[in-house]
Structures are given as structure tokens and as C-alpha cells.
Scaffold this active site. Structure first.
Site, PDB file in Angstrom:
ATOM      1  N   TYR A  27      60.020  93.864  15.641  1.00 42.29           N
ATOM      2  CA  TYR A  27      59.965  92.898  16.743  1.00 42.29           C
ATOM      3  C   TYR A  27      58.557  92.636  17.277  1.00 42.29           C
ATOM      4  CZ  TYR A  27      64.952  93.876  16.463  1.00 42.29           C
ATOM      5  OH  TYR A  27      66.230  94.021  16.012  1.00 42.29           O
ATOM      6  N   HIS A  84      75.682  87.937  16.378  1.00 44.57           N
ATOM      7  CA  HIS A  84      76.449  88.312  15.201  1.00 44.57           C
ATOM      8  C   HIS A  84      77.924  88.575  15.482  1.00 44.57           C
ATOM      9  CE1 HIS A  84      72.415  88.551  13.741  1.00 44.57           C
ATOM     10  NE2 HIS A  84      72.125  89.594  14.498  1.00 44.57           N
ATOM     11  N   HIS A 104      65.104  84.126  15.535  1.00 49.69           N
ATOM     12  CA  HIS A 104      65.069  85.596  15.468  1.00 49.69           C
ATOM     13  C   HIS A 104      63.674  86.038  15.070  1.00 49.69           C
ATOM     14  CE1 HIS A 104      69.371  85.811  15.927  1.00 49.69           C
ATOM     15  NE2 HIS A 104      69.456  84.831  15.044  1.00 49.69           N
ATOM     16  N   SER A 106      62.928  89.020  13.736  1.00 47.21           N
ATOM     17  CA  SER A 106      63.045  89.697  12.437  1.00 47.21           C
ATOM     18  C   SER A 106      63.815  88.804  11.461  1.00 47.21           C
ATOM     19  CB  SER A 106      63.776  91.037  12.618  1.00 47.21           C
ATOM     20  OG  SER A 106      65.118  90.810  13.024  1.00 47.21           O
ATOM     21  N   ARG A 115      74.285  91.427  10.225  1.00 44.90           N
ATOM     22  CA  ARG A 115      73.321  90.526  10.877  1.00 44.90           C
ATOM     23  C   ARG A 115      73.224  89.168  10.175  1.00 44.90           C
ATOM     24  NH1 ARG A 115      70.281  93.889  14.556  1.00 44.90           N
ATOM     25  NH2 ARG A 115      70.275  96.026  13.800  1.00 44.90           N
TER      26      ARG A 115
HETATM   27  C1  DQA Z   1      67.074  89.727  16.768  1.00 46.65           C
HETATM   28  C2  DQA Z   1      67.874  90.155  15.540  1.00 46.65           C
HETATM   29  C3  DQA Z   1      69.199  90.732  15.948  1.00 46.65           C
HETATM   30  O1  DQA Z   1      69.925  91.134  14.794  1.00 46.65           O
HETATM   31  C4  DQA Z   1      68.998  91.941  16.845  1.00 46.65           C
HETATM   32  O2  DQA Z   1      70.246  92.443  17.268  1.00 46.65           O
HETATM   33  C5  DQA Z   1      68.116  91.648  18.003  1.00 46.65           C
HETATM   34  C6  DQA Z   1      66.911  90.852  17.762  1.00 46.65           C
HETATM   35  C7  DQA Z   1      65.666  89.241  16.384  1.00 46.65           C
HETATM   36  O3  DQA Z   1      65.034  88.557  17.175  1.00 46.65           O
HETATM   37  O4  DQA Z   1      65.181  89.585  15.297  1.00 46.65           O
HETATM   38  O5  DQA Z   1      68.334  92.118  19.113  1.00 46.65           O
HETATM   39  O6  DQA Z   1      67.745  88.644  17.387  1.00 46.65           O
END
Ligand code: DQA
Length: 150
Positions: A27, A84, A104, A106, A115
């Protein structure tokens, strides 16, 4: 150039209030305020007026979405893990929709299988995933082109 339709809501869901404590490999190590500061700069460069909202409450997030068009002409949504599995939030986005980009930090498609599913599937104009903070700039460009602010 900006016009009267230039408000973009930047919505963060569960666990984003502690973004700086989460895995920096995934992140980026920024706090939410630092991320929002960057987003704000990019938005203004593109003629957009950003409004920020974050909550860990699913009910509050749904409540915001129920009235989305009152505060925004477009939206970026990073709903975190809710993305998700929360059908409630997916349904809420359909109540009072504006053009929306799912973001997102990631690369959700390169992680666990759970995910790879998004409750926003079919409801958003684009998905930007795995590009870190810069992904928000890309998402804002989609919004700027949609609203015609640049
Ligand atoms: C996220 C990806 C999600 O799978 C995860 O639960 C997050 C962050 C991202 O910004 O990469 O909390 O949304």
C-alpha cells in the site's frame, strides 16, 4: 479549464484511516492524509474539485452512496475489502449513481482469489489496480475526460 460539473468524490472504505500502518509493500506507506493531498493536487490540475470521505462503517458508506449525486458529479471508490464481498455497498452505488472509477493501490488480480471479485463489476466506468498512488491520477484522468474538465 473547469466547468460547473467538476466535483469528484474520493471515497475510501474500511481500514484506510490507518493506511500508514498497513503493509508498505502493498500500500506504499502513505497516510490517508498524504494520499488525499496528492489526489487533491492532481484533481485541481485536471480542473476537478475533490471531496474526500472515509469511514469504517458500512452503514455510513451506504448512506453516502445513497445521496452521491447531491455532492458529486463523479467518484473514485476504493472500498478496501468491502469491494470483494459487500453486496450491500454494490447495491448502494446503484441507487444514485454518478460516473465512477474503482481504484486499488495494490494489484488485486495478482493476490488471493477472493480479491479478484468486485461487487462494483458492471457499475463502474473503469478499474485502476496495482499502480499505487499514481493510479488515482489515472482514475482522475478518466473522470476529467468524462466530465470534460480538461
Ligand atoms: C485495496 C485492496 C483490497 O483487497 C484490500 O482489502 C484493501 C486495499 C487496495 O487499495 O489495494 O483494503 O483496496
Amino acid at each position: 479549464m473547469s466547468n460547473s460539473k467538476n466535483r469528484v468524490a474520493v471515497l475510501h472504505g474500511v481500514n484506510f484511516g490507518v493506511l500508514e500502518k498497513r503493509d508498505p509493500e502493498l500500500y506504499g506507506g502513505l497516510s490517508l492524509s498524504e494520499l488525499e493531498y496528492r489526489i487533491s493536487g492532481w484533481a485541481r490540475e485536471l480542473g476537478l474539485d475533490p471531496i474526500f470521505f472515509q469511514t469504517d462503517s458500512e452503514a455510513e458508506f451506504c448512506g453516502y452512496l445513497h445521496r452521491l449525486s447531491e455532492t458529486a458529479d463523479a467518484a473514485l471508490i476504493n472500498a478496501g475489502a468491502w469491494t470483494h464481498y459487500s453486496r450491500a455497498i454494490g447495491d448502494a452505488l446503484a441507487v444514485d449513481p454518478v460516473p465512477t472509477v474503482e481504484v486499488h493501490l495494490s494489484d488485486v488480480n495478482a493476490r488471493e482469489d477472493w480479491r479478484k471479485v468486485s461487487v462494483f463489476d458492471g457499475l463502474t466506468a473503469a478499474v485502476v489496480s496495482g499502480k499505487g498512488p499514481d493510479g488515482y491520477r489515472e482514475a482522475l484522468e478518466v473522470v476529467a475526460d468524462t466530465l470534460g474538465t480538461r
